[in-house]
Design a protein around this motif. Structure first.
Motif, PDB file in Angstrom:
ATOM      1  N   GLU A  74      43.765  70.352  17.364  1.00  0.00           N
ATOM      2  CA  GLU A  74      42.572  71.348  17.869  1.00  0.00           C
ATOM      3  C   GLU A  74      41.348  70.867  16.519  1.00  0.00           C
ATOM      4  N   ALA A  75      41.399  71.314  15.481  1.00  0.00           N
ATOM      5  CA  ALA A  75      40.393  70.652  14.354  1.00  0.00           C
ATOM      6  C   ALA A  75      39.411  69.044  14.794  1.00  0.00           C
ATOM      7  N   GLY A  76      40.834  68.389  14.974  1.00  0.00           N
ATOM      8  CA  GLY A  76      39.817  66.862  15.244  1.00  0.00           C
ATOM      9  C   GLY A  76      38.851  67.268  16.217  1.00  0.00           C
ATOM     10  N   LEU A  77      39.389  67.853  17.298  1.00  0.00           N
ATOM     11  CA  LEU A  77      37.735  67.934  18.791  1.00  0.00           C
ATOM     12  C   LEU A  77      37.388  68.719  18.107  1.00  0.00           C
ATOM     13  N   LYS A  78      37.093  69.922  16.810  1.00  0.00           N
ATOM     14  CA  LYS A  78      35.949  70.718  17.161  1.00  0.00           C
ATOM     15  C   LYS A  78      35.184  69.747  16.080  1.00  0.00           C
ATOM     16  N   SER A  79      35.782  68.361  15.331  1.00  0.00           N
ATOM     17  CA  SER A  79      35.248  68.041  14.327  1.00  0.00           C
ATOM     18  C   SER A  79      34.037  67.332  15.307  1.00  0.00           C
ATOM     19  N   LEU A  80      34.865  66.556  16.610  1.00  0.00           N
ATOM     20  CA  LEU A  80      34.070  65.639  17.115  1.00  0.00           C
ATOM     21  C   LEU A  80      32.959  66.727  17.657  1.00  0.00           C
ATOM     22  N   GLU A  81      33.183  68.068  18.506  1.00  0.00           N
ATOM     23  CA  GLU A  81      31.678  69.282  19.142  1.00  0.00           C
ATOM     24  C   GLU A  81      30.898  69.538  17.897  1.00  0.00           C
ATOM     25  N   ASP A  82      31.479  69.051  17.172  1.00  0.00           N
ATOM     26  CA  ASP A  82      30.498  69.443  15.897  1.00  0.00           C
ATOM     27  C   ASP A  82      29.942  68.413  15.970  1.00  0.00           C
ATOM     28  N   ALA A  83      29.969  66.937  15.614  1.00  0.00           N
ATOM     29  CA  ALA A  83      29.398  65.794  15.091  1.00  0.00           C
ATOM     30  C   ALA A  83      28.479  64.906  16.290  1.00  0.00           C
ATOM     31  N   LEU A  84      28.950  65.524  18.380  1.00  0.00           N
ATOM     32  CA  LEU A  84      28.020  65.159  19.034  1.00  0.00           C
ATOM     33  C   LEU A  84      26.456  66.019  18.662  1.00  0.00           C
ATOM     34  N   ASP A  85      27.023  67.678  18.307  1.00  0.00           N
ATOM     35  CA  ASP A  85      25.428  68.396  18.379  1.00  0.00           C
ATOM     36  C   ASP A  85      25.047  68.268  17.150  1.00  0.00           C
ATOM     37  N   ARG A  99      24.369  65.251  16.417  1.00  0.00           N
ATOM     38  CA  ARG A  99      23.471  64.240  16.286  1.00  0.00           C
ATOM     39  C   ARG A  99      22.514  64.471  17.896  1.00  0.00           C
ATOM     40  N   GLY A 100      22.595  65.566  18.317  1.00  0.00           N
ATOM     41  CA  GLY A 100      21.555  66.115  19.702  1.00  0.00           C
ATOM     42  C   GLY A 100      22.378  65.252  20.537  1.00  0.00           C
ATOM     43  N   ILE A 101      23.974  65.394  20.577  1.00  0.00           N
ATOM     44  CA  ILE A 101      24.280  64.357  22.054  1.00  0.00           C
ATOM     45  C   ILE A 101      24.706  65.318  22.830  1.00  0.00           C
ATOM     46  N   LYS A 102      24.795  65.559  24.389  1.00  0.00           N
ATOM     47  CA  LYS A 102      25.294  66.391  25.513  1.00  0.00           C
ATOM     48  C   LYS A 102      26.943  65.704  24.959  1.00  0.00           C
ATOM     49  N   GLY A 103      27.548  66.558  25.789  1.00  0.00           N
ATOM     50  CA  GLY A 103      28.401  65.369  25.968  1.00  0.00           C
ATOM     51  C   GLY A 103      30.002  66.624  25.428  1.00  0.00           C
ATOM     52  N   THR A 104      31.496  66.469  26.440  1.00  0.00           N
ATOM     53  CA  THR A 104      32.518  67.027  26.601  1.00  0.00           C
ATOM     54  C   THR A 104      33.118  66.911  25.608  1.00  0.00           C
ATOM     55  N   ILE A 108      24.479  62.291  31.397  1.00  0.00           N
ATOM     56  CA  ILE A 108      24.191  61.714  31.547  1.00  0.00           C
ATOM     57  C   ILE A 108      22.358  61.955  31.183  1.00  0.00           C
ATOM     58  N   VAL A 109      21.282  61.339  30.331  1.00  0.00           N
ATOM     59  CA  VAL A 109      19.997  62.240  30.485  1.00  0.00           C
ATOM     60  C   VAL A 109      19.180  61.266  31.279  1.00  0.00           C
ATOM     61  N   ASN A 110      18.925  60.431  32.177  1.00  0.00           N
ATOM     62  CA  ASN A 110      18.172  59.014  32.269  1.00  0.00           C
ATOM     63  C   ASN A 110      18.947  58.502  33.492  1.00  0.00           C
ATOM     64  N   ASN A 111      18.858  59.533  34.498  1.00  0.00           N
ATOM     65  CA  ASN A 111      19.416  58.229  35.874  1.00  0.00           C
ATOM     66  C   ASN A 111      18.592  57.394  36.288  1.00  0.00           C
ATOM     67  N   GLY A 112      18.825  55.945  35.495  1.00  0.00           N
ATOM     68  CA  GLY A 112      17.816  55.121  35.878  1.00  0.00           C
ATOM     69  C   GLY A 112      18.844  54.690  36.653  1.00  0.00           C
ATOM     70  N   LEU A 113      17.765  53.706  37.635  1.00  0.00           N
ATOM     71  CA  LEU A 113      18.453  52.643  38.619  1.00  0.00           C
ATOM     72  C   LEU A 113      19.506  51.544  38.242  1.00  0.00           C
ATOM     73  N   VAL A 114      20.924  51.314  38.728  1.00  0.00           N
ATOM     74  CA  VAL A 114      21.434  50.790  38.083  1.00  0.00           C
ATOM     75  C   VAL A 114      21.864  49.309  39.375  1.00  0.00           C
ATOM     76  N   SER A 115      21.378  48.136  39.093  1.00  0.00           N
ATOM     77  CA  SER A 115      21.416  47.106  39.637  1.00  0.00           C
ATOM     78  C   SER A 115      22.755  46.063  39.666  1.00  0.00           C
ATOM     79  N   VAL A 116      23.386  46.224  40.651  1.00  0.00           N
ATOM     80  CA  VAL A 116      24.412  45.575  40.676  1.00  0.00           C
ATOM     81  C   VAL A 116      24.779  44.431  40.433  1.00  0.00           C
ATOM     82  N   ILE A 117      25.080  43.098  40.402  1.00  0.00           N
ATOM     83  CA  ILE A 117      24.647  42.056  39.957  1.00  0.00           C
ATOM     84  C   ILE A 117      25.813  41.305  41.035  1.00  0.00           C
TER      85      ILE A 117
END
Length: 736
Positions: free
Chosen positions: A406-417, A419-424, A440-449
């Motif tokens: 649980e402490a490891g999970l909390k450490s990762l949540e803090d790290a994202l915070d 670094r200004g990264i939104k995530g779960t 996802i910050v930017n829903n850019g177009l994905v070209s599937v080739i």
């Protein structure tokens, strides 16, 4: 007369990988390797028979064989012999020669040599004890997959190989090491920080002795006793203080748990660097020597970590963890750095040492914060730390300290915070591993080739699965049609063009097959901010796969993003590329059953690799353009490896996602590599890779040099040539 051993009789070891013939020109090629087992040098090659007219002998590196037999990286023991079959006929003899030995090898050009069938370098004849947690594995993965797992364990017998590995790699000449230490121009003090609390006397004594036994002498051991209640603790610590002035002890007046105790030990540290040691573990005698040796080569290093293993109560070593070099995305999945970690104290002081409230994962929290301050991170590919397995240790039972995870999970949540990264963040497949779902910050177009040539049934299954399993809405599909001729294919194109007029189009590329060029041309016809390269024999399993790939591809530090691919029988086809495998590159964990955790959890955690397969690979368009796309000289093989290496050289980290799953039917529409012209082309592509990327082929930063290059199973690399005592003739024959 005393009978010579097999090895003495046959100092020249060899293997014939492949024979390829061109019936039209009546030319033939023999490919293999040979070397002297004592000198570890290549041997001379001759074809016997008629006059050697038009014969070409080419030497080549064989990284897989060099690695297996402990040969120098630059030993060119591989060979390719090209000759005129008309001159030599169907049967000929190859002579292998050095100063003292000659071996004659009969070669029958009618024989079907299989290039993909590697020699059995592991001699898996003898059964060994299987330490797999079979009952739990059976419950998770079923009987069929458990049987597969047992076969892997029996075949590669890692514990026996590890015992061999220790004998070879830790046969240290102490006098030489001491002389080398005297020659060091840089001799920093290393403070070993160790919190202590009610540990058994035998483990604490062994732990402290392992520090006192260090070859490198400029150290101090900073111990903080966290108000232990067992009376033997103070007696023992006082004893060691009297024995060695470098041992410093502070006695805390109240129990504060491991973070506060570690900070108390850190407060009395005066060294330039700080090493972390648990009170029941031990250091290898050469641990600090290796650390300071690296610092003499790289004085800029701020964080140094090593490989590690487990140590039983009766001092039996097992479960070696041979790690990757610095891998930021692996660190966000699990604390792979762990032991032995040595940190620059100035940065530890800057970040405030250990944090209360993160007990059990205090090291994880520390390394996440520390690596935000520096990129000078170095890895020593040697076992410097032995993690003691005792009844209440997480080394034996991860669930024994559930609060730590649980402490490891909390450490990762803090790290994202931070670094200004939104995530779960969520717990992963087993305790101590984690999954991050990035927003996802930017829903850019994905070209599937998707390159294709006919094979309408597979293409339909591929495209249908995309539309069925894709939550991410902003995408287009570009089919790069390379010479389709069948009516059913064109009807399929027409069907999708009508059904998805704004999302689907076909680009006709009528050129001789060149995977790189076809994709490069298709990219020019695409509009996406992200490019997703996909084989036509892929079907999607994971709902939301594209969204997850975009969530990683959007990050600035990430280059290519790959996925977990299965064969139709639910065994691993792709789980990251390992360089040096088979001579150039191969896939890791091939054949492992679906649901297997892999090597130290690699199949169930996000990982960094030098390369991922373009059978399913996403990359930002700007990064694709930055490295000029795929190399068009690589028409079929290794173009994705070359592409990913260009990204890595440009400072990007390539990522493989364990939770994006697809089936791969393995290049059905292109045919096998079974003609002379295809063989020649393949060899030219091998040459290109070795000419351009040999340093990575020799030493893949994401695949430890102590692991085999013969197969992608993460087995320990053992120099069999070094173990000739007690071998029988049958043993020797089983090796090749």
């Amino acid at each position: 007369m005393e009978k010579k051993s097999v090895v003495e009789q046959e100092e020249i070891k060899y293997f014939i990988d492949k024979i390829v013939k061109d019936e039209a020109s009546q030319c033939a090629t023999v490919q293999g390797w040979a070397f002297n087992t004592k000198t570890k040098e290549p041997v001379e090659l001759y074809l016997l028979g008629r006059e050697a007219a038009g014969v070409q002998f080419k030497r080549d590196f064989r990284i897989d064989v060099n690695n297996k037999y402990g040969l120098p990286d630059d030993a060119k023991i591989g060979f390719i012999i090209e000759f005129d079959e008309k001159t030599y006929g169907e049967k000929l003899k190859l002579k292998l020669k050095d100063e003292n030995n000659i071996r004659i090898v009969p070669i029958n050009l009618k024989k079907n040599y299989d290039y993909l069938k590697q020699p059995n370098l592991f001699n898996a004849k003898r059964l060994v004890g299987i330490t797999t947690r079979t009952v739990g594995y059976l419950g998770r993965n079923g009987l069929k997959n458990t049987i597969r797992k047992i076969k892997f364990e029996l075949k590669y017998k890692n514990q026996e190989n590890y015992d061999f590995w220790i004998d070879v790699h830790e046969d240290i000449d102490v006098k030489t090491v001491i002389e080398e230490i005297k020659s060091f121009s840089y001799n920093p003090k290393v403070s070993i920080v160790m919190p202590v609390y009610n540990v058994e006397e035998q483990w604490l004594r062994a732990c402290i002795d392992s520090v006192r036994n260090q070859y490198y002498q400029n150290w101090e051991l900073c111990i903080a006793d966290d108000c232990s209640t067992d009376p033997h603790i103070k007696l023992l610590l006082e004893e060691f203080k009297m024995l060695d002035s470098r041992i410093k002890v502070v006695y805390r007046e109240e129990n504060g748990h491991i973070s506060e105790a570690s900070n108390s030990a850190l407060a009395i540290a005066t060294g330039e660097f700080v090493g972390l040691l648990d009170n029941d573990d031990t250091l290898a005698d050469f641990a600090l020597y290796e650390v300071v040796k690296l610092l003499n080569e790289h004085p800029e290093a701020d964080l140094i970590y090593s490989d590690e293993d487990k140590l039983s109560e009766d001092n039996k070593r097992s479960q070696p963890f041979f790690k990757t070099d610095w891998a930021p995305d692996i660190l966000l999945a699990t604390n792979y750095i762990c032991h032995f970690g040595v940190y620059r104290k100035a940065i530890m002081d800057e970040i405030g040492g250990f944090r209360k409230g993160y007990e059990g994962a205090q090291d994880y929290d520390l390394v996440l914060r520390f690596t935000e301050k520096t990129a000078n991170i170095f890895h020593i590919q040697k076992i410097l730390y032995h993690w003691r397995m005792i009844s209440n240790s997480t080394a034996v039972n991860p669930d024994s300290k559930g609060y730590a995870f649980e402490a490891g999970l909390k450490s990762l949540e803090d790290a994202l915070d931070r670094r200004g990264i939104k995530g779960t963040v969520s717990h992963g497949a087993f305790p101590g591993v984690y999954n991050i779902e990035y927003e996802i910050v930017n829903n850019g177009l994905v070209s599937v080739i998707i390159p294709t040539r006919d094979n309408a049934a597979d293409l339909k299954a591929c495209i249908d699965s995309i539309y069925e399993k894709t939550i991410y809405e902003n995408f287009e599909i570009i089919v790069a049609d390379n010479g389709s001729e069948k009516e059913e294919t064109f009807k399929l194109f027409e069907y999708y063009a009508k059904k998805y007029p704004d999302q689907f189009k076909v680009v006709r590329i009528d050129i001789p097959f060149n995977f790189s060029k076809i994709n490069n041309l298709a990219v020019k016809e695409s509009k996406g901010e992200y490019l997703l390269f996909l084989n036509n024999d892929i079907t999607v399993i994971t709902k939301g796969w594209m969204k997850r790939m975009v969530s990683y591809a959007q990050q600035e530090h990430v280059g290519a993003v790959g996925a977990k691919l299965y064969y139709p029988d639910n065994t691993i086809q792709h789980a990251g590329v390992l360089l040096g495998m088979g001579g150039v590159a191969g896939h890791g964990h091939v054949g492992y059953p679906r649901g297997d955790y892999g090597y130290f959890g690699k199949l169930v955690t996000t990982n960094n690799y030098t390369s991922v397969t373009a059978a399913c690979m996403m990359v930002k368009r700007e990064d694709f353009d930055r490295v000029n796309g795929f190399e068009e000289k690589l028409t079929v093989a290794f173009n994705d490896v070359d592409f990913c290496l260009k990204l890595y050289e440009a400072g990007k980290f390539n990522v493989w996602l364990h939770n994006v799953e697809l089936y791969h039917y393995e290049s059905k529409s292109r045919g096998a590599e079974d003609t002379y012209s295809k063989y020649k082309r393949f060899n030219s592509e091998i040459k290109y890779m070795k000419d351009h990327w040999l340093k990575y082929i020799k030493n893949d930063p994401y695949y430890n040099r102590n692991l085999t290059r013969v197969d992608g199973n993460y087995a320990i690399c053992v120099d069999i040539v070094g173990y000739v005592k007690g071998k029988t003739k049958e043993d020797e024959e089983n090796e090749i």
